[in-house]
Design an enzyme around this catalytic site. Structure first.
Site, PDB file in Angstrom:
ATOM      1  N   SER A 138      36.812  -4.771 -45.568  1.00 27.63           N
ATOM      2  CA  SER A 138      37.629  -5.234 -46.617  1.00 27.63           C
ATOM      3  C   SER A 138      38.031  -6.862 -46.631  1.00 27.63           C
ATOM      4  O   SER A 138      37.845  -7.797 -45.562  1.00 27.63           O
ATOM      5  CB  SER A 138      39.084  -4.498 -45.928  1.00 27.63           C
ATOM      6  N   TYR A 151      45.869  -3.369 -40.387  1.00 24.90           N
ATOM      7  CA  TYR A 151      44.989  -2.503 -41.221  1.00 24.90           C
ATOM      8  C   TYR A 151      43.451  -4.209 -41.056  1.00 24.90           C
ATOM      9  O   TYR A 151      42.810  -3.872 -41.101  1.00 24.90           O
ATOM     10  CB  TYR A 151      45.215  -2.377 -42.221  1.00 24.90           C
TER      11      TYR A 151
END
Length: 253
Positions: A138, A151
């Site tokens: 990501s 995250y």
């Protein structure tokens, strides 16, 4: 070009979103797709879409965070050419308001899940004479994103894991790369908006879209196309790379 004919590909978290798009595209290009997902209903829907178009797909319900369960699944796979570590969950929070249980869950699914599948896949890839591991990371691993502490931490580990695996298995003809998407319009985004902004869904969707300099979110099919390239023979000279696919998020802001 970009044929996966006679290839067998394991894709985790392929029940929806980016994972489903990859599974459908890989099958279209000739791969036999093995779907590993905790949500077997969604996974079955992906498999049905593939088989209805003449492709090959099978489903294993499995929690990728469970080491023994993952090993059991991979024991049933006779050949392996491609592993895509896509399964993941999100969490909103800063370091001081992220509960221990939430932090552990995110790390277990994203980091331990990728480790478990990689651990189980490498012996099969070696026996096959090589292959490809692709990790879905990501932009959160590359730049700071507010209130995505757990995250971002997990995806940072995925990026480091990619580089380590790429270097360790050069001699085994195993390539390992990562893709780092910015915000992609998946069912998760729609659910997030409905849950957190029920009275301003359109306004927030527009705001999230414009966070990318290109002015919109990515589409799952766009990420899947990059994944297809990196898993194909055309990308044989690429390993140890992390590809942002982010509408300019990491370079133009």
């Amino acid at each position: 070009m970009l044929s996966l004919q006679n290839k067998k590909a394991v894709i985790t978290g392929a029940g929806s979103g980016i994972g489903r798009a990859m599974a459908v595209l890989f099958a279209k290009q000739g791969a036999e797709v093995i779907i590993i997902d905790l949500n077997d209903e969604q996974a079955d829907e992906t498999a049905a879409e593939i088989t209805s178009n003449g492709g090959q797909a099978s489903v294993f319900k499995c929690d990728v965070a469970n080491h023994q369960a993952v090993l059991s699944v991979f024991e049933q796979i006779s050949q392996l050419d491609i592993l895509v570590n896509n399964a993941g969950i999100a969490h909103i929070g800063k370091a001081d308001n992220t509960a221990e249980a939430d932090f552990d869950k995110v790390m277990s699914v994203i980091v331990k899940g990728a480790y478990n599948c990689t651990y189980a896949a490498i012996p099969k890839l070696k026996a096959n004479g090589g292959g490809v591991i692709l990790n879905i990371s990501s932009v959160a691993a590359l730049v700071g994103i507010t209130e995505r502490f757990a995250y971002s931490t997990a995806k940072g580990a995925i990026r480091a894991m990619t580089m380590s695996v790429a270097k360790d298995y050069l001699g085994d003809n195993i390539r390992c790369n990562a893709i780092s998407p910015a915000r992609v319009h998946t069912p998760f985004v729609d659910g997030f908006l409905k849950k957190n902004y029920p009275d301003s869904i359109d306004e927030m969707f527009d705001k999230l879209s414009k966070a990318q300099p290109i002015g919109r979110m990515g589409q799952p099919d766009e990420v899947a196309t990059l994944a297809l390239y990196l898993c194909s023979n055309e990308a044989a000279f690429i390993t140890g790379a992390d590809y942002p696919i982010d509408g300019g998020f990491t370079s133009l802001i």
